[in-house]
Design a protein around this motif. Sequence first.
Motif, PDB file in Angstrom:
ATOM      1  N   UNK A 257       0.959  -0.938  -0.195  1.00  0.00           N
ATOM      2  CA  UNK A 257       0.117  -0.248   0.435  1.00  0.00           C
ATOM      3  C   UNK A 257       1.523   1.048   0.273  1.00  0.00           C
ATOM      4  N   UNK A 258       0.317   2.476  -0.536  1.00  0.00           N
ATOM      5  CA  UNK A 258       0.704   3.592  -0.054  1.00  0.00           C
ATOM      6  C   UNK A 258      -0.153   4.537  -0.071  1.00  0.00           C
ATOM      7  N   UNK A 259       0.790   5.757   0.283  1.00  0.00           N
ATOM      8  CA  UNK A 259      -0.889   7.137   0.725  1.00  0.00           C
ATOM      9  C   UNK A 259       0.668   8.286   0.493  1.00  0.00           C
ATOM     10  N   UNK A 260      -0.019   9.531  -0.629  1.00  0.00           N
ATOM     11  CA  UNK A 260       0.559   9.975   0.106  1.00  0.00           C
ATOM     12  C   UNK A 260      -0.477  11.629   0.048  1.00  0.00           C
ATOM     13  N   UNK A 261      -0.356  12.983   0.436  1.00  0.00           N
ATOM     14  CA  UNK A 261      -0.448  14.125   1.090  1.00  0.00           C
ATOM     15  C   UNK A 261      -0.013  14.616   1.199  1.00  0.00           C
ATOM     16  N   UNK A 262      -0.233  15.842   0.231  1.00  0.00           N
ATOM     17  CA  UNK A 262       0.196  17.393   0.235  1.00  0.00           C
ATOM     18  C   UNK A 262      -0.761  18.591   0.592  1.00  0.00           C
ATOM     19  N   UNK A 263      -0.126  18.768   1.717  1.00  0.00           N
ATOM     20  CA  UNK A 263      -0.773  20.383   1.725  1.00  0.00           C
ATOM     21  C   UNK A 263      -0.338  21.750   1.680  1.00  0.00           C
ATOM     22  N   UNK A 264      -0.687  23.004   1.087  1.00  0.00           N
ATOM     23  CA  UNK A 264      -0.126  23.999   0.982  1.00  0.00           C
ATOM     24  C   UNK A 264      -0.915  25.271   1.046  1.00  0.00           C
ATOM     25  N   UNK A 265      -0.235  26.089   1.922  1.00  0.00           N
ATOM     26  CA  UNK A 265      -0.975  27.320   1.793  1.00  0.00           C
ATOM     27  C   UNK A 265      -0.243  28.635   1.909  1.00  0.00           C
ATOM     28  N   UNK A 266      -0.828  29.303   1.663  1.00  0.00           N
ATOM     29  CA  UNK A 266       0.223  30.839   1.909  1.00  0.00           C
ATOM     30  C   UNK A 266      -1.193  32.252   2.011  1.00  0.00           C
TER      31      UNK A 266
END
Length: 220
Positions: free
Chosen positions: A115-124
């Motif tokens: 299994x694999x999981x990728x999470x990205x969260x960004x803000x400015x």
Amino acid sequence: MKRFALVIAGLLLAAGCTTVPPTNVHQPMTVRPPLRNEVQAANGAIWQPGQSRPLFEDRRARYVGDTISIRIVENTNATASSNSKVNKTGSVNASVNSMSGLPGKGLLGMGLDAGSSNTFSGGGQAANNNVFTGNISVTVIDVLPNGNLLVSGEKQVAIGQGQEYVRVSGVVNPSFIDSNNSVPSSSVADARIEYKSSGQASESTAMAWLARFFLNVLPF
């Protein structure tokens, strides 16, 4: 060695002198009006050649060398924000249940899970707020072919050991000039408004030239 000492002394002397901050306003910042024709001597008549003035002409700026007051009223606000979010999930399942008539029976019952999981969260977020008010008189340095006036001017104020510079330039439409021979900065096209200072107070907030040199050349 003597030449090196002279160079160091020159650098120290230059560092101790107050320099005029650079500017980006239209040049020149003042100009002399053109020479007028020689006024003829009065001959005792009511109308005098060379001294006539139209009956309804006002004193608003219209020629090179005339002065005009600019009311600086600048209040700008800008806010920007951005957010982004990315999610990705994957899974793999495999198993060996039957190998009838085939070699490799030792693989029976073997299972494989991945299994694999990728999470990205960004803000400015960015915000900017500028307020600048004041009055300054500028000089008409050119009259454009359509009648608009190119103006430029500078005000210097010495306070203690420091020097304050207020500079303004831009293009003014004569129809925007009011009866007091003034115009708001919001009606000045291609406006360039500066407020800069020189002296010990302003120099104390700037990085020294030697520190800037090593900051640029050092790789770390």
